[in-house]
Design a protein around this motif. Structure first.
Motif, PDB file in Angstrom:
ATOM      1  N   SER A 161      14.475  14.466  22.761  1.00 55.72           N
ATOM      2  CA  SER A 161      13.805  15.726  23.054  1.00 55.72           C
ATOM      3  C   SER A 161      12.892  15.608  24.279  1.00 55.72           C
ATOM      4  O   SER A 161      12.631  14.517  24.780  1.00 55.72           O
ATOM      5  N   ALA A 162      12.408  16.738  24.711  1.00 60.87           N
ATOM      6  CA  ALA A 162      11.489  16.754  25.852  1.00 60.87           C
ATOM      7  C   ALA A 162      10.193  16.028  25.530  1.00 60.87           C
ATOM      8  O   ALA A 162       9.616  15.375  26.399  1.00 60.87           O
ATOM      9  N   ALA A 163       9.736  16.103  24.281  1.00 65.10           N
ATOM     10  CA  ALA A 163       8.513  15.399  23.892  1.00 65.10           C
ATOM     11  C   ALA A 163       8.704  13.886  23.982  1.00 65.10           C
ATOM     12  O   ALA A 163       7.791  13.159  24.390  1.00 65.10           O
ATOM     13  N   GLY A 164       9.878  13.406  23.640  1.00 66.44           N
ATOM     14  CA  GLY A 164      10.168  11.977  23.745  1.00 66.44           C
ATOM     15  C   GLY A 164      10.146  11.496  25.188  1.00 66.44           C
ATOM     16  O   GLY A 164       9.584  10.446  25.501  1.00 66.44           O
ATOM     17  N   TRP A 165      10.762  12.265  26.069  1.00 65.38           N
ATOM     18  CA  TRP A 165      10.749  11.899  27.491  1.00 65.38           C
ATOM     19  C   TRP A 165       9.340  11.996  28.080  1.00 65.38           C
ATOM     20  O   TRP A 165       8.966  11.202  28.953  1.00 65.38           O
ATOM     21  N   PHE A 166       8.568  12.956  27.591  1.00 63.80           N
ATOM     22  CA  PHE A 166       7.183  13.086  28.049  1.00 63.80           C
ATOM     23  C   PHE A 166       6.375  11.845  27.671  1.00 63.80           C
ATOM     24  O   PHE A 166       5.597  11.338  28.482  1.00 63.80           O
ATOM     25  N   ILE A 167       6.569  11.327  26.464  1.00 64.65           N
ATOM     26  CA  ILE A 167       5.849  10.130  26.028  1.00 64.65           C
ATOM     27  C   ILE A 167       6.276   8.918  26.850  1.00 64.65           C
ATOM     28  O   ILE A 167       5.444   8.092  27.231  1.00 64.65           O
ATOM     29  N   VAL A 168       7.566   8.801  27.142  1.00 61.06           N
ATOM     30  CA  VAL A 168       8.040   7.677  27.966  1.00 61.06           C
ATOM     31  C   VAL A 168       7.430   7.750  29.364  1.00 61.06           C
ATOM     32  O   VAL A 168       6.956   6.737  29.907  1.00 61.06           O
ATOM     33  N   LEU A 169       7.416   8.933  29.960  1.00 63.76           N
ATOM     34  CA  LEU A 169       6.815   9.104  31.287  1.00 63.76           C
ATOM     35  C   LEU A 169       5.311   8.837  31.255  1.00 63.76           C
ATOM     36  O   LEU A 169       4.768   8.175  32.148  1.00 63.76           O
ATOM     37  N   LEU A 170       4.647   9.325  30.216  1.00 62.81           N
ATOM     38  CA  LEU A 170       3.214   9.084  30.062  1.00 62.81           C
ATOM     39  C   LEU A 170       2.921   7.595  29.871  1.00 62.81           C
ATOM     40  O   LEU A 170       1.937   7.076  30.408  1.00 62.81           O
ATOM     41  N   ALA A 171       3.768   6.891  29.147  1.00 57.63           N
ATOM     42  CA  ALA A 171       3.603   5.445  28.969  1.00 57.63           C
ATOM     43  C   ALA A 171       3.780   4.718  30.300  1.00 57.63           C
ATOM     44  O   ALA A 171       3.036   3.776  30.602  1.00 57.63           O
ATOM     45  N   LEU A 172       4.736   5.148  31.099  1.00 57.41           N
ATOM     46  CA  LEU A 172       4.950   4.525  32.408  1.00 57.41           C
ATOM     47  C   LEU A 172       3.736   4.719  33.316  1.00 57.41           C
ATOM     48  O   LEU A 172       3.276   3.783  33.970  1.00 57.41           O
TER      49      LEU A 172
ATOM     50  N   LEU B 232      -1.660   2.603  35.442  1.00 54.67           N
ATOM     51  CA  LEU B 232      -2.965   3.131  35.835  1.00 54.67           C
ATOM     52  C   LEU B 232      -4.039   2.057  36.050  1.00 54.67           C
ATOM     53  O   LEU B 232      -4.760   2.107  37.043  1.00 54.67           O
ATOM     54  N   PRO B 233      -4.169   1.053  35.179  1.00 53.53           N
ATOM     55  CA  PRO B 233      -5.222   0.052  35.409  1.00 53.53           C
ATOM     56  C   PRO B 233      -5.027  -0.768  36.682  1.00 53.53           C
ATOM     57  O   PRO B 233      -5.988  -1.295  37.240  1.00 53.53           O
ATOM     58  N   PHE B 234      -3.806  -0.867  37.154  1.00 53.91           N
ATOM     59  CA  PHE B 234      -3.524  -1.725  38.299  1.00 53.91           C
ATOM     60  C   PHE B 234      -3.545  -0.989  39.636  1.00 53.91           C
ATOM     61  O   PHE B 234      -3.588  -1.624  40.684  1.00 53.91           O
ATOM     62  N   LEU B 235      -3.515   0.318  39.615  1.00 50.47           N
ATOM     63  CA  LEU B 235      -3.390   1.058  40.866  1.00 50.47           C
ATOM     64  C   LEU B 235      -4.707   1.556  41.437  1.00 50.47           C
ATOM     65  O   LEU B 235      -4.709   2.180  42.493  1.00 50.47           O
ATOM     66  N   ASN B 236      -5.820   1.322  40.744  1.00 53.53           N
ATOM     67  CA  ASN B 236      -7.115   1.752  41.272  1.00 53.53           C
ATOM     68  C   ASN B 236      -8.209   0.807  40.815  1.00 53.53           C
ATOM     69  O   ASN B 236      -7.981  -0.061  39.982  1.00 53.53           O
TER      70      ASN B 236
END
Length: 98
Positions: A2-13, A18-22
Protein backbone atom coordinates in the motif's frame (compact mmCIF):
# COMPACT_ATOMS: atom_id res chain seq x y z
CA UNK A 1 2.14 -2.93 -1.02
CA UNK A 2 0.00 0.00 0.00
CA UNK A 3 0.91 3.66 -0.17
CA UNK A 4 1.36 3.73 3.62
CA UNK A 5 3.95 0.95 3.36
CA UNK A 6 5.94 2.81 0.72
CA UNK A 7 5.67 5.99 2.78
CA UNK A 8 7.23 4.21 5.78
CA UNK A 9 10.06 2.82 3.62
CA UNK A 10 10.77 6.29 2.21
CA UNK A 11 10.58 7.83 5.67
CA UNK A 12 13.00 5.19 7.00
CA UNK A 13 15.43 5.97 4.18
CA UNK A 14 15.32 9.70 4.94
CA UNK A 15 15.41 9.19 8.71
CA UNK A 16 18.38 6.84 8.55
CA UNK A 17 20.45 9.36 6.58
CA UNK A 18 19.38 12.43 8.54
CA UNK A 19 22.01 12.15 11.33
CA UNK A 20 24.83 11.97 8.80
CA UNK A 21 23.85 14.76 6.44
CA UNK A 22 23.93 17.71 8.84
CA UNK A 23 25.60 18.98 12.02
CA UNK A 24 22.39 19.69 13.94
CA UNK A 25 20.69 17.32 16.35
CA UNK A 26 17.61 15.88 14.60
CA UNK A 27 18.23 18.43 11.82
CA UNK A 28 16.79 21.31 13.85
CA UNK A 29 18.67 21.85 17.15
CA UNK A 30 22.07 23.53 16.68
CA UNK A 31 24.95 21.61 18.22
CA UNK A 32 27.61 23.56 20.12
CA UNK A 33 30.60 21.84 18.55
CA UNK A 34 31.50 22.32 14.89
CA UNK A 35 31.17 18.57 14.17
CA UNK A 36 28.96 15.99 15.89
CA UNK A 37 30.65 12.91 17.27
CA UNK A 38 29.85 9.44 15.97
CA UNK A 39 28.17 8.53 19.28
CA UNK A 40 25.68 11.36 18.93
CA UNK A 41 24.94 10.26 15.37
CA UNK A 42 24.37 6.68 16.55
CA UNK A 43 22.05 7.94 19.30
CA UNK A 44 20.09 9.94 16.76
CA UNK A 45 19.90 6.90 14.50
CA UNK A 46 18.40 4.80 17.31
CA UNK A 47 15.87 7.47 18.28
CA UNK A 48 14.83 7.94 14.66
CA UNK A 49 14.45 4.15 14.26
CA UNK A 50 11.94 4.11 17.12
CA UNK A 51 10.16 7.21 15.78
CA UNK A 52 9.72 5.68 12.31
CA UNK A 53 8.67 2.38 13.91
CA UNK A 54 6.05 4.12 16.06
CA UNK A 55 4.66 5.86 12.99
CA UNK A 56 4.57 2.53 11.16
CA UNK A 57 2.65 0.90 14.01
CA UNK A 58 0.23 3.82 14.06
CA UNK A 59 -0.44 3.48 10.32
CA UNK A 60 -0.80 -0.28 10.66
CA UNK A 61 -3.28 0.06 13.54
CA UNK A 62 -5.21 2.66 11.59
CA UNK A 63 -5.53 0.22 8.70
CA UNK A 64 -7.14 -2.18 11.17
CA UNK A 65 -4.75 -5.12 11.06
CA UNK A 66 -2.01 -4.61 13.63
CA UNK A 67 0.12 -7.74 14.08
CA UNK A 68 2.20 -8.70 17.10
CA UNK A 69 5.92 -8.89 16.36
CA UNK A 70 8.71 -10.89 17.97
CA UNK A 71 12.33 -9.93 18.56
CA UNK A 72 13.26 -11.18 15.07
CA UNK A 73 11.16 -8.45 13.46
CA UNK A 74 12.94 -5.73 15.43
CA UNK A 75 16.38 -7.20 14.73
CA UNK A 76 15.68 -7.31 11.00
CA UNK A 77 14.11 -3.86 10.77
CA UNK A 78 16.96 -2.26 12.76
CA UNK A 79 19.48 -3.98 10.48
CA UNK A 80 17.60 -2.65 7.45
CA UNK A 81 17.55 0.83 9.00
CA UNK A 82 21.35 0.67 9.42
CA UNK A 83 21.71 -0.45 5.78
CA UNK A 84 19.52 2.50 4.73
CA UNK A 85 22.00 4.77 6.58
CA UNK A 86 24.93 3.70 4.40
CA UNK A 87 24.71 6.56 1.85
CA UNK A 88 24.77 9.17 4.62
CA UNK A 89 27.61 7.37 6.41
CA UNK A 90 29.59 7.23 3.17
CA UNK A 91 29.02 10.94 2.54
CA UNK A 92 30.05 11.90 6.09
CA UNK A 93 33.02 9.61 6.75
CA UNK A 94 34.32 7.97 3.59
CA UNK A 95 34.36 10.75 0.99
CA UNK A 96 37.51 12.83 0.91
CA UNK A 97 36.95 16.55 1.09
CA UNK A 98 39.31 19.22 -0.12
Amino acid sequence: MSAAGWFIVLLALVGANLPFLNQRIFACVPFGVVKKSAWIRIGELIVLYFAVGALGFMLEARAGNRFEQGWQFYAITFSLFVVFAFPGFTFQYLLKRR
